[in-house]
Scaffold this motif. Structure first.
Motif, PDB file in Angstrom:
ATOM      1  N   ASP A  25     -23.184 -25.542  23.615  1.00 49.28           N
ATOM      2  CA  ASP A  25     -21.830 -26.087  23.553  1.00 49.28           C
ATOM      3  C   ASP A  25     -21.834 -27.536  24.038  1.00 49.28           C
ATOM      4  OD1 ASP A  25     -21.961 -25.969  26.340  1.00 49.28           O
ATOM      5  OD2 ASP A  25     -20.841 -24.093  26.448  1.00 49.28           O
ATOM      6  N   ALA A  26     -20.671 -28.164  23.947  1.00 42.85           N
ATOM      7  CA  ALA A  26     -20.562 -29.585  24.291  1.00 42.85           C
ATOM      8  C   ALA A  26     -20.799 -29.833  25.771  1.00 42.85           C
ATOM      9  CB  ALA A  26     -19.180 -30.098  23.883  1.00 42.85           C
ATOM     10  N   ARG A  27     -20.364 -28.904  26.633  1.00 44.09           N
ATOM     11  CA  ARG A  27     -20.566 -29.079  28.076  1.00 44.09           C
ATOM     12  C   ARG A  27     -22.051 -29.100  28.414  1.00 44.09           C
ATOM     13  NH1 ARG A  27     -17.209 -25.292  31.542  1.00 44.09           N
ATOM     14  NH2 ARG A  27     -15.707 -26.948  31.268  1.00 44.09           N
ATOM     15  N   ALA A  28     -22.805 -28.171  27.886  1.00 42.27           N
ATOM     16  CA  ALA A  28     -24.247 -28.138  28.152  1.00 42.27           C
ATOM     17  C   ALA A  28     -24.929 -29.387  27.597  1.00 42.27           C
ATOM     18  CB  ALA A  28     -24.865 -26.880  27.545  1.00 42.27           C
ATOM     19  N   ALA A  29     -24.493 -29.834  26.422  1.00 47.08           N
ATOM     20  CA  ALA A  29     -25.057 -31.061  25.847  1.00 47.08           C
ATOM     21  C   ALA A  29     -24.727 -32.269  26.713  1.00 47.08           C
ATOM     22  CB  ALA A  29     -24.529 -31.256  24.431  1.00 47.08           C
ATOM     23  N   ALA A  30     -23.517 -32.314  27.265  1.00 47.62           N
ATOM     24  CA  ALA A  30     -23.112 -33.425  28.121  1.00 47.62           C
ATOM     25  C   ALA A  30     -23.919 -33.444  29.415  1.00 47.62           C
ATOM     26  CB  ALA A  30     -21.617 -33.339  28.426  1.00 47.62           C
ATOM     27  N   ALA A  39     -18.608 -37.315  31.690  1.00 47.98           N
ATOM     28  CA  ALA A  39     -18.039 -36.632  32.861  1.00 47.98           C
ATOM     29  C   ALA A  39     -16.818 -35.810  32.461  1.00 47.98           C
ATOM     30  CB  ALA A  39     -17.667 -37.656  33.931  1.00 47.98           C
ATOM     31  N   ALA A  40     -15.975 -36.353  31.578  1.00 51.69           N
ATOM     32  CA  ALA A  40     -14.798 -35.604  31.126  1.00 51.69           C
ATOM     33  C   ALA A  40     -15.228 -34.339  30.397  1.00 51.69           C
ATOM     34  CB  ALA A  40     -13.948 -36.483  30.207  1.00 51.69           C
ATOM     35  N   CYS A  41     -16.276 -34.436  29.647  1.00 47.95           N
ATOM     36  CA  CYS A  41     -16.774 -33.259  28.913  1.00 47.95           C
ATOM     37  C   CYS A  41     -17.417 -32.249  29.866  1.00 47.95           C
ATOM     38  CB  CYS A  41     -17.769 -33.724  27.850  1.00 47.95           C
ATOM     39  SG  CYS A  41     -18.264 -32.438  26.705  1.00 47.95           S
ATOM     40  N   LYS A  42     -18.154 -32.753  30.860  1.00 48.72           N
ATOM     41  CA  LYS A  42     -18.843 -31.850  31.791  1.00 48.72           C
ATOM     42  C   LYS A  42     -17.882 -31.134  32.727  1.00 48.72           C
ATOM     43  CE  LYS A  42     -21.638 -34.828  33.713  1.00 48.72           C
ATOM     44  NZ  LYS A  42     -22.702 -35.507  34.470  1.00 48.72           N
ATOM     45  N   TYR A  43     -16.849 -31.845  33.206  1.00 48.12           N
ATOM     46  CA  TYR A  43     -16.008 -31.309  34.263  1.00 48.12           C
ATOM     47  C   TYR A  43     -14.651 -30.828  33.767  1.00 48.12           C
ATOM     48  CZ  TYR A  43     -19.575 -33.745  36.926  1.00 48.12           C
ATOM     49  OH  TYR A  43     -20.769 -34.174  37.418  1.00 48.12           O
ATOM     50  N   ALA A  44     -14.459 -30.751  32.475  1.00 49.37           N
ATOM     51  CA  ALA A  44     -13.181 -30.272  31.939  1.00 49.37           C
ATOM     52  C   ALA A  44     -13.003 -28.795  32.293  1.00 49.37           C
ATOM     53  CB  ALA A  44     -13.150 -30.462  30.424  1.00 49.37           C
ATOM     54  N   GLU A  63     -11.819 -26.466  30.420  1.00 50.18           N
ATOM     55  CA  GLU A  63     -12.292 -25.645  29.307  1.00 50.18           C
ATOM     56  C   GLU A  63     -13.384 -26.394  28.572  1.00 50.18           C
ATOM     57  OE1 GLU A  63      -9.119 -24.454  26.794  1.00 50.18           O
ATOM     58  OE2 GLU A  63      -7.880 -23.762  28.451  1.00 50.18           O
ATOM     59  N   VAL A  64     -14.249 -25.666  27.925  1.00 51.90           N
ATOM     60  CA  VAL A  64     -15.324 -26.271  27.157  1.00 51.90           C
ATOM     61  C   VAL A  64     -14.721 -27.040  25.995  1.00 51.90           C
ATOM     62  CG1 VAL A  64     -17.384 -25.819  25.776  1.00 51.90           C
ATOM     63  CG2 VAL A  64     -16.937 -24.467  27.822  1.00 51.90           C
ATOM     64  N   SER A  65     -15.201 -28.238  25.803  1.00 56.64           N
ATOM     65  CA  SER A  65     -14.683 -29.109  24.747  1.00 56.64           C
ATOM     66  C   SER A  65     -14.970 -28.519  23.370  1.00 56.64           C
ATOM     67  CB  SER A  65     -15.337 -30.484  24.856  1.00 56.64           C
ATOM     68  OG  SER A  65     -14.951 -31.303  23.792  1.00 56.64           O
ATOM     69  N   VAL A  66     -14.118 -28.852  22.423  1.00 60.47           N
ATOM     70  CA  VAL A  66     -14.294 -28.377  21.057  1.00 60.47           C
ATOM     71  C   VAL A  66     -15.279 -29.264  20.291  1.00 60.47           C
ATOM     72  CG1 VAL A  66     -12.041 -27.280  20.934  1.00 60.47           C
ATOM     73  CG2 VAL A  66     -12.290 -29.684  20.259  1.00 60.47           C
ATOM     74  N   LEU A  67     -15.752 -30.320  20.920  1.00 58.99           N
ATOM     75  CA  LEU A  67     -16.729 -31.194  20.274  1.00 58.99           C
ATOM     76  C   LEU A  67     -18.007 -30.424  19.962  1.00 58.99           C
ATOM     77  CD1 LEU A  67     -16.520 -34.438  22.435  1.00 58.99           C
ATOM     78  CD2 LEU A  67     -15.809 -34.187  20.066  1.00 58.99           C
ATOM     79  N   GLU A  68     -18.659 -30.842  18.931  1.00 56.89           N
ATOM     80  CA  GLU A  68     -19.957 -30.268  18.596  1.00 56.89           C
ATOM     81  C   GLU A  68     -21.008 -30.859  19.533  1.00 56.89           C
ATOM     82  OE1 GLU A  68     -20.965 -27.972  16.255  1.00 56.89           O
ATOM     83  OE2 GLU A  68     -18.815 -27.588  16.071  1.00 56.89           O
ATOM     84  N   ALA A  89     -22.492 -34.049  18.277  1.00 60.52           N
ATOM     85  CA  ALA A  89     -21.684 -35.264  18.445  1.00 60.52           C
ATOM     86  C   ALA A  89     -21.893 -35.865  19.828  1.00 60.52           C
ATOM     87  CB  ALA A  89     -20.210 -34.946  18.218  1.00 60.52           C
ATOM     88  N   VAL A  90     -21.978 -35.005  20.835  1.00 62.31           N
ATOM     89  CA  VAL A  90     -22.223 -35.478  22.207  1.00 62.31           C
ATOM     90  C   VAL A  90     -23.589 -36.140  22.281  1.00 62.31           C
ATOM     91  CG1 VAL A  90     -22.496 -34.759  24.605  1.00 62.31           C
ATOM     92  CG2 VAL A  90     -20.687 -33.751  23.215  1.00 62.31           C
ATOM     93  N   VAL A  91     -24.594 -35.515  21.678  1.00 64.39           N
ATOM     94  CA  VAL A  91     -25.949 -36.079  21.687  1.00 64.39           C
ATOM     95  C   VAL A  91     -25.975 -37.382  20.895  1.00 64.39           C
ATOM     96  CG1 VAL A  91     -28.342 -35.672  20.976  1.00 64.39           C
ATOM     97  CG2 VAL A  91     -27.034 -33.831  22.043  1.00 64.39           C
ATOM     98  N   GLY A  92     -25.259 -37.440  19.785  1.00 64.73           N
ATOM     99  CA  GLY A  92     -25.190 -38.672  18.992  1.00 64.73           C
ATOM    100  C   GLY A  92     -24.571 -39.816  19.770  1.00 64.73           C
ATOM    101  N   ASP A  93     -23.488 -39.538  20.500  1.00 66.51           N
ATOM    102  CA  ASP A  93     -22.878 -40.565  21.351  1.00 66.51           C
ATOM    103  C   ASP A  93     -23.857 -41.032  22.428  1.00 66.51           C
ATOM    104  OD1 ASP A  93     -20.544 -40.490  19.920  1.00 66.51           O
ATOM    105  OD2 ASP A  93     -19.429 -39.290  21.403  1.00 66.51           O
ATOM    106  N   ALA A  94     -24.579 -40.083  23.008  1.00 64.08           N
ATOM    107  CA  ALA A  94     -25.554 -40.430  24.045  1.00 64.08           C
ATOM    108  C   ALA A  94     -26.686 -41.274  23.458  1.00 64.08           C
ATOM    109  CB  ALA A  94     -26.116 -39.164  24.687  1.00 64.08           C
ATOM    110  N   ARG A  95     -27.103 -40.959  22.247  1.00 67.92           N
ATOM    111  CA  ARG A  95     -28.158 -41.747  21.589  1.00 67.92           C
ATOM    112  C   ARG A  95     -27.667 -43.182  21.354  1.00 67.92           C
ATOM    113  NH1 ARG A  95     -29.483 -38.297  17.843  1.00 67.92           N
ATOM    114  NH2 ARG A  95     -31.097 -37.376  19.128  1.00 67.92           N
ATOM    115  N   GLY A  96     -26.403 -43.322  20.933  1.00 70.65           N
ATOM    116  CA  GLY A  96     -25.825 -44.660  20.761  1.00 70.65           C
ATOM    117  C   GLY A  96     -25.743 -45.421  22.075  1.00 70.65           C
ATOM    118  N   LEU A  97     -25.367 -44.722  23.137  1.00 74.29           N
ATOM    119  CA  LEU A  97     -25.311 -45.352  24.450  1.00 74.29           C
ATOM    120  C   LEU A  97     -26.699 -45.780  24.906  1.00 74.29           C
ATOM    121  CD1 LEU A  97     -23.794 -46.246  26.953  1.00 74.29           C
ATOM    122  CD2 LEU A  97     -23.913 -43.878  27.797  1.00 74.29           C
TER     123      LEU A  97
END
Length: 170
Positions: A79-84, A137-142, A144-149, A152-160
């Motif tokens: 899920d998105a939280r684990a990816a974050a 951080a918003a994704c990790k500490y929300a 509820e688990v985010s609906v993001l794939e 997508a989280v990994v892609g954002d991290a790759r861009g960062l």
């Protein structure tokens, strides 16, 4: 008894050269030359050290970038939280190696509150880093688990990661 017949014979005066200080100009010139040589050697050694450390910093950053890229490709989060969580750890490890920053060992709040964080990065890279870590951080500490794939989280991290790697000043 004393000699009552004084003589008026002139005697040569004692040599005065031994009473004068010696000519130390050769010693002074030798000391000045040694001092100049010492300054030159210290400058050369420090120049070599700076040149090597700049090269080593570039090499260290490149190795950290390759490791982080490979680690991001290996993420298989459910899920998105684990990816974050995983991407945040990878990016923090990259920053700790590439920028010699203690981001790996700080909480998100400590990292954001520190004014001297990531001074080796350009202003735009620091802003992208703050925004990227805030999203993670918003994704990790929300609540509820985010609906993001996770992708997508990994892609954002790759861009960062790309932005951070290109954002170093030297």
């Amino acid at each position: 008894m004393t000699d009552d017949n004084p003589t008026f014979e002139l005697k040569e005066p004692a040599a005065l050269e031994r009473l004068l200080p010696g000519d130390d100009s050769q010693g002074i010139w030798l000391a000045a030359a040694l001092l100049a040589l010492l300054v030159l050697v210290v400058w050369f050694v420090s120049w070599q050290h700076r040149r090597r450390s700049k090269h080593a910093a570039g090499t260290r950053r490149d190795l950290a970038y390759k490791d982080a890229s490979a680690a991001l490709q290996r993420i298989t989060a459910a899920d998105a939280r684990a990816a974050a969580v995983q991407t945040s750890l990878i990016l923090r490890r990259y920053l700790s190696l590439a920028a010699e920053d203690p981001a790996l060992f700080e909480t998100h709040e400590e990292f954001v509150a520190r004014n001297d964080a990531l001074l080796a990065l350009s202003e735009s890279a620091r802003a992208a880093c703050a925004d990227g870590f805030a999203r993670l951080a918003a994704c990790k500490y929300a609540a509820e688990v985010s609906v993001l794939e996770p992708a997508a989280v990994v892609g954002d991290a790759r861009g960062l990661l790309e932005t951070l790697h290109r954002g170093f000043r030297s």
